[in-house]
Each structure stands twice: as structure tokens, then as C-alpha cells.
Write an enzyme that holds these catalytic residues in place. Structure first.
Site, mmCIF file in Angstrom:
data_model
loop_
_atom_site.group_PDB
_atom_site.id
_atom_site.type_symbol
_atom_site.label_atom_id
_atom_site.label_comp_id
_atom_site.label_asym_id
_atom_site.label_seq_id
_atom_site.Cartn_x
_atom_site.Cartn_y
_atom_site.Cartn_z
ATOM 1 N N ASP A 47 0.847 -1.178 0.000
ATOM 2 C CA ASP A 47 0.000 0.000 0.000
ATOM 3 C C ASP A 47 0.893 1.242 0.000
ATOM 4 O O ASP A 47 1.775 1.369 0.836
ATOM 5 C CB ASP A 47 -0.867 -0.037 1.273
ATOM 6 C CG ASP A 47 -2.091 0.846 1.142
ATOM 7 O OD1 ASP A 47 -2.251 1.497 0.093
ATOM 8 O OD2 ASP A 47 -2.874 0.886 2.103
ATOM 9 N N ASP B 181 -3.038 2.796 -5.940
ATOM 10 C CA ASP B 181 -2.026 2.837 -4.896
ATOM 11 C C ASP B 181 -1.943 1.599 -4.015
ATOM 12 O O ASP B 181 -1.304 1.632 -2.987
ATOM 13 C CB ASP B 181 -2.221 4.088 -4.037
ATOM 14 C CG ASP B 181 -3.569 4.099 -3.334
ATOM 15 O OD1 ASP B 181 -4.420 3.263 -3.676
ATOM 16 O OD2 ASP B 181 -3.749 4.928 -2.445
ATOM 17 N N GLU B 182 -2.590 0.495 -4.381
ATOM 18 C CA GLU B 182 -2.366 -0.709 -3.600
ATOM 19 C C GLU B 182 -2.382 -1.945 -4.478
ATOM 20 O O GLU B 182 -2.907 -1.924 -5.590
ATOM 21 C CB GLU B 182 -3.373 -0.827 -2.454
ATOM 22 C CG GLU B 182 -4.828 -0.729 -2.866
ATOM 23 C CD GLU B 182 -5.772 -1.036 -1.710
ATOM 24 O OE1 GLU B 182 -6.534 -0.140 -1.334
ATOM 25 O OE2 GLU B 182 -5.738 -2.162 -1.189
#
Lengths: 361, 369
Positions: free
Chosen positions: A13, A107-108
């Protein structure tokens, strides 16, 4: 419930992703409270730097509230092309080293590192490589499944690196609200609370029969599994086909029900129909979503015998749904969705050719 | 400060210098042009902190001094001025500049000159004089392969290596790699190596292209490089970090090596690329004695063309980004092209068959069917 073959799953993350990208371009802002948010009167915070979070600003806080909480914060408008570019760079590096990677949003991602001889070393390498190459800092959680990995990555942000067995994770989360488990939303958490179940451990020990009475058998089994942090979803490298598409808009000022609102809905239908046509997607279910100025959110749906073949049909159905609901108060947000896609998404969506890259070191 | 000059000269030099002015800096002064008049000479400067330009201006200094004016506005004003002569005068009390040409008068507020950063001086030590044309031609061969992706800064530069008798430039955006080695007619006094932002070198190429100058002077320091050509001084920061070792990317051997007529294959690729839109690959299908170039864009259409080529062996189909392939072929420019391939997922090499020292390594696109 038995655990399938032992797996090692990592959740990666990016810490304060949008803000990190901005800080790379504007290093003079480092150490300051920085907030990335739109500029409209109703925009929300997309990311806040850790400095800004100390003032109580979080993702999805209204931007206006963030300005009150921390007037000295630097507010930046989101620059999605830049975020997408950095995101691609980050996950390309991760893929290079870890192989089976499923990226979620910008973003993860999840990585299945079961076959990695030295998984922790591999992860440490990836983390430093990503930071060195892109400046993005990753928080990583490792566990026997996606759920444990996900909650673990969240435990010690920023720069977290937490490895937990399922049992250890249950122990660490025992006293927390079920709400923090992905898949248990605020409504469910409130209903659990009403049953006197306010913690994850209480939920894990609840009787199936009691839960089934309130939530139905299937949902009860799901809640129990979630609270015990059992999850057998695989890390899948090919994303499934989209199941629905929607288009919605929040008004800068609440709209009274009437012609203006209907015009907005028609415009959204047009946008959505365009997007569906471009992707060759056709779905039979048309739904609208209306949020009133007191935040009551209502959805209404209708499934048609055939997917709407023209814009006219789509907007007629959407408008009928809106008129049937007849919003009792001014409206803050309206949206339209088409779901129940037929299998074939058209060639444009399936044939995304992959440009190979040189193995630069 | 007070100067007078010719409108055309001012406009030409202004157009050059403003290319270095920042368009989006938080520091307002960086969007300006600094005019310096001293010792009877006039110079204009602009910088965005990455590259800086110093451009001389012919004219008469009536009163020495310096001032900063907004670059964009100044260009627009000077372009529109009537007559052939123009004078600029700083009015201290009003903090503005009076620009007079013909019967027109402008008063433009100055920007804060004290915020304008100092630009590196050309220093006499460590200067290397290089032939301007060879340098610029080498830049132009490789510049298109430099990355524009700021998230990998090291790839946004061109690695310039000058040894005694040759000049080499390398650029890669990780999808393709260009290498151009140019033999020099006269040996250099000394060599240097630096990763210079592609943008700076492209500016330099533009400046040199507008002059008749035969040589330019480069001086490389630890973190910056300064070029001088025809009185114009371009300075640029250098890019930190290790440039990829390009030699190890070049395959040792290839399965197929075909010599093609450059102009012909370039034309075919240009034509068929018209139907390779929206990221669609260009397909190159080789079979005994022929090559079929084809492209297909869903919902738009398709195109194909077959040309005879000296191909032998098992048929091979490989996909390339049409723009990347064209860049490589066009960089060879004239004469024959050697196209070298291994397999559909390994890099292909385009080379100038005349041994002029140009290499273009291109990664394929994975074809789904």
C-alpha cells in the site's frame, strides 16, 4: 472451515500516495501539512500528508472542513495523469520482482509470494527499489491470505512492515470495531452494534444461528469468516470483466427536484451511454442513485428484457425511475448505472497489447 | 537602466531566451527575462532552474543597470511594436519599464530582480571545443528515445560521452534505446561524460541550428554543464544517478539479419501505421522472401502491405509500437537499413547499414494472437 494450501500473501500500500507524488515535484513542501483536494465547494480530500492528518484531516473529509481544521495546510488540486504515471512505474517495479501481482486502484496491490524462496527479503528489496526509483514509500502487510495482509499493512503506517499469522492478526484486532475489516461496512457495523457485537472478537465468537436470524445464512457465514480473518480469494493477475458502469455527479449547490434535475440526469445518461458504446458493453439493468441534502441515499433499479440499444431508451428508464421516486428534499448528488453486462465486452477492452520493456538495471 | 536597440534583433533574441523561462514556477521572477546592461553590452537571461540561457543583444547602453520583465508579455509586446527602433528605460520611482517604439509607449511593471538566481559563468578551465554540426546531428539521432517520464529521471537524459576522436550519445525510455557514435575529424583536447537532460540538448540543437557557428564550447562540472555557441550560453544541471549500462542490453547475436531499403520500408511503415491507432500494434509478419506489415484498429479499420524481403527460415510475426518503429527508421535517415530480429518477444535492432554508427534497439509489443 478449513484453510486451503498454505499461502503467503502480501498487501502493498503506497503511503499518502497522491501527496507523495506532489512532494516529489515540490520538495519545498516536505514536512508541511499538504492536502490534495478538488476546489469545488463540495470537493473532498483525496489524500492528506501525515503532517495534515495530525490535524484530524483524513481521506474523504470534506475539503471545506479540512480548510477549517488546518488553515495553514497547502491545498493542491489533484493531477491524475501524474498519479497514473507514478502508479504504473511503482507496480512495474513490483511486478518485475514478485511476479503474481494484482493491482487495486492506483495505490495498492496484492502479491502472492508463496513460491518465493525468501519472501521477506524479496519484499524488502521491492520496497527499497520502489522508494529509490519513484520516491514512493510502501507499507506492507504479510499474511496467509489477502484479508490478513490487508489489515496488517494498515497497522503500522507509514513505512509499516507487519507479518502476521491469522491467529496473531485476530489477537491484535480483537478489541477493534468490525468496521475496520474490509467487507464490513458502516451499516453492517451499526446493525452488529445493535446486537451487542461491538468488537471483532465478539463477532468471531457469535453464534451462527443468532447472526443468521438477523443477516440470513449466507451473510452470517461471511461475517464469521471475515471476523476470523479467513479469506480464500486468490491474487488474480487478470482483472475480471467489469460488471457495471456508472456515472454520477455531485452538485455545487443542491438542486430542487424538477426540470433542472432531470436535465442533469439526462446528461449523465448521455455520458454513460457514450462510455458503454465505446467499450461495447451492454447491460440490462438500469439504476439511479439519488442523495438528498440530508445525505439520505436512495437507489432505484429496473431490469429490462433487452439491454437499452439507444440513448433514448436509457434516459427514458432513468427518468421514469427518478419520477417514481420523486425526491422529497433538495438533491445533492445524482447518478445512473447500467449493470448485468453481457459476457462479451468487445474487442477494444480485451485486446490491450503489452509493450515489453528493456531489462534496465 | 536605459538601452536602445533594433526591434527585430530584440524580438529574435527574446524568442530564444524565453524558451528557458519557467512557465509554472511558484517563484514569479522565474517566469521573467533578466536584462543586464553593463560595460556597454546587453545580455538577456532566463532560467527555470533546470536550464539557463544567456543571450547577447546588440544595442546601445545609455545607462547601465538590470531589470526583470515578464517573459510572455514582453514577447507579445515586442512582436507588436511598430517601427524598427525601440528603447527601454527603467523608471525607478514607478518600478516599471518604459518601452517606446514609433509613437507607441508601454509601461510594464518589473518583477523582483533580486529573486533571479545567478547563472553559471563560462569558465576557462576544462573547456572542450567540439564541432557544432556533428554534436547537433548526434543529439538529433537519439533525442527521441529519451524518456519524458519524470518518475525515472535518469532516463530523461542523454548520456553524452566524448573521447578524443569520437562522440557518443545514448538515450533510452526503457522501450527503445538509441546509440549514435560519431567519429570526429579533429581530435578533442580532452574527453568528458555526462547525463544531460534531453531538453537542454534539444534547446542547444535549436540554437546552433539557427547560427552558422562551426564549433561550440562545452565545460562539464560536477553537477552542471555549460555550452557556448555563437555568444549564447546554455547551462543545465546534470542528472544524478547511474545511466543504464546499455551495452549489456544489446543481444550478442540475432536469428535474422535483413538488409532493407530504408526509404521504402519507412514509407510502408508510415502508410500502414495510419490504421494502428489507440495503442494498436503494427504487425510485421515475415515469411520466405516477404514481409507483410499490417495494422488493425477495432471499429476503425485495417491495412496491410506486402513487400519482398530477403527473409529465410521459419515464419516470424512480431509487433511494434508504430511510432517507435518509425522513429528508429527515420533516424537512419537515408541509405540501407539493417533489421535484426531474434524472436517475437525479444528486442529488434535497427542499424544504419552504412556503418555510420547508429543503433536503435526496440522492444516488441506482445501480440495476443
Amino acid at each position: 472451515m478449513s484453510e486451503p494450501a498454505r499461502r503467503v500473501i502480501a498487501h502493498l500500500d503506497c503511503d499518502a500516495f497522491y501527496v507523495s507524488v506532489e512532494l516529489m515535484r515540490r520538495p519545498e513542501l516536505r514536512g508541511l501539512p499538504v492536502v490534495v483536494a478538488g476546489s469545488g465547494p463540495r470537493s473532498v480530500v483525496t489524500t492528506a500528508s501525515y503532517e495534515a492528518r495530525r490535524f484530524g484531516i483524513g481521506s474523504a473529509s470534506p475539503a471545506a472542513q479540512a480548510r477549517r481544521l488546518c488553515p495553514q495546510a497547502v491545498f493542491l488540486p489533484p493531477d491524475f495523469p501524474a498519479y497514473r504515471a507514478t502508479s504504473q512505474a511503482v507496480w512495474a517495479l513490483v511486478r518485475e520482482r514478485l511476479g503474481v501481482v494484482q493491482v487495486i486502484g492506483l495505490d495498492e496491490s496484492y502479491a502472492d509470494i508463496t513460491d518465493e524462496a525468501r519472501p521477506i527479503t524479496a519484499l524488502r528489496e521491492v520496497i527499497s527499489r520502489v522508494e529509490e526509483r519513484t520516491g514512493i514509500v510502501l507499507s506492507v502487510g504479510v499474511g496467509p491470505n489477502r484479508l490478513v495482509a490487508k489489515v496488517a499493512s494498515d497497522l503500522e503506517k507509514p513505512r509499516g512492515f507487519v507479518v502476521l499469522s491469522r491467529e496473531q492478526a485476530c489477537e491484535r484486532l480483537a478489541g477493534r470495531s468490525p468496521r475496520i475489516i474490509p467487507g464490513i461496512g458502516p451499516k453492517t457495523a451499526a446493525r452488529l452494534q445493535a446486537l451487542g457485537i461491538g468488537t471483532i472478537s465478539a463477532l468471531a465468537q457469535a453464534s451462527t444461528a443468532d447472526l443468521a436470524e438477523r443477516f440470513g445464512r449466507r451473510q452470517a457465514a461471511y461475517l464469521l469468516a471475515r471476523s476470523q480473518l479467513r479469506d480464500d480469494a486468490p491474487v488474480s493477475t487478470t482483472s475480471g470483466p467489469a460488471k457495471s458502469r456508472s456515472s454520477e455527479t455531485t452538485f455545487d449547490e443542491d438542486l430542487q427536484p424538477g426540470a433542472g434535475l432531470e436535465a442533469e440526469l439526462t446528461a449523465l445518461c448521455e455520458k454513460l451511454f457514450g462510455a458503454l458504446t465505446r467499450r461495447g458493453a451492454r447491460g440490462r439493468t438500469v439504476a439511479i442513485k439519488v442523495r438528498l441534502n440530508d445525505w439520505t441515499t436512495v437507489t432505484r433499479a429496473r431490469t429490462l428484457p433487452e439491454p437499452p440499444s439507444d440513448l433514448e431508451t436509457l434516459s427514458t428508464v432513468a427518468l421514469e425511475l427518478l419520477r417514481a421516486y420523486d425526491p422529497p428534499r433538495p438533491v445533492r448528488l445524482i447518478g445512473v448505472r447500467v449493470a448485468g453486462f453481457e459476457g462479451d465486452l468487445g474487442q477494444a477492452a480485451t485486446e490491450t497489447p503489452e509493450q515489453l520493456a528493456l531489462p534496465l538495471t | 537602466m536605459k538601452i536602445s536597440t533594433k526591434r527585430d534583433a530584440l524580438f529574435t533574441q527574446l524568442q530564444t531566451v524565453t524558451r528557458a523561462a519557467s512557465t509554472r514556477s511558484a517563484v514569479q521572477t522565474l517566469s521573467g527575462v533578466l536584462l543586464v546592461a553593463e560595460d556597454g553590452r546587453i545580455e538577456m537571461r532566463a532560467t527555470d532552474m533546470e536550464i539557463g540561457l544567456r543571450v547577447p543583444l546588440e544595442g546601445e547602453v545609455q545607462r547601465p543597470g538590470s531589470l526583470v520583465l515578464p517573459a510572455r508579455l514582453l514577447v507579445d509586446v515586442v512582436r507588436a511594436l511598430p517601427g524598427s527602433d525601440v528603447s527601454l528605460e527603467l523608471r525607478g520611482a514607478e518600478q516599471d519599464v518604459e518601452i517606446r517604439a514609433g509613437a507607441a509607449t508601454f509601461h510594464i511593471r518589473t518583477l523582483r530582480a533580486e529573486d533571479f538566481p545567478p547563472l553559471p559563468e563560462v569558465d576557462a578551465d576544462g573547456q572542450v571545443s567540439v564541432p557544432a554540426r556533428a554534436f547537433v546531428e548526434t543529439i538529433q539521432k537519439v533525442a527521441r528515445s529519451a524518456s519524458r517520464d519524470e518518475t525515472r529521471p535518469v532516463l530523461t537524459g542523454i548520456l553524452v560521452s566524448a573521447s578524443e576522436d569520437s562522440l557518443r550519445m545514448v538515450a533510452t525510455d526503457s522501450y527503445r534505446l538509441s546509440v549514435k557514435e560519431t567519429q570526429l575529424e579533429a581530435p578533442l583536447e580532452s574527453g568528458f561524460e555526462a547525463n544531460v537532460p534531453a531538453r537542454a540538448l534539444q534547446e542547444l540543437a535549436r540554437i546552433v541550428g539557427q547560427t552558422e557557428t562551426e564549433s561550440l564550447v562545452a565545460s562539464v562540472r560536477s553537477n552542471q554543464v555549460v555550452f557556448e555557441a555563437d555568444g549564447v550560453v546554455l547551462s543545465s544541471r546534470l542528472i544524478d544517478g547511474q545511466f543504464p549500462n546499455y551495452r549489456q542490453l544489446l543481444p550478442d547475436s540475432y536469428e535474422h539479419s535483413l538488409e532493407l531499403v530504408g526509404a521504402e520500408i519507412t514509407e510502408v511503415v508510415r502508410r500502414i501505421s495510419l490504421l494502428a491507432q489507440k495503442n494498436a500494434p503494427l504487425r510485421l509478419a515475415f515469411s520466405e522472401g516477404e514481409l507483410t506489415v499490417s495494422a488493425r484498429t477495432p471499429d476503425v479499420g485495417e491495412a496491410s502491405e506486402t513487400v519482398p524481403v530477403p527473409f529465410a527460415g521459419e515464419p516470424l510475426e512480431i509487433g511494434f509500437n508504430p511510432d517507435f518503429l518509425r522513429d528508429g527508421l527515420e533516424a537512419v535517415d537515408s541509405g540501407d537499413v539493417a533489421l535484426k530480429l531474434i524472436s517475437p518477444l525479444r528486442p529488434g535492432l535497427i542499424e544504419a547499414a552504412d556503418g555510420s554508427g547508429f543503433l536503435y534497439l526496440l522492444m516488441p509489443i506482445r501480440l495476443n494472437v
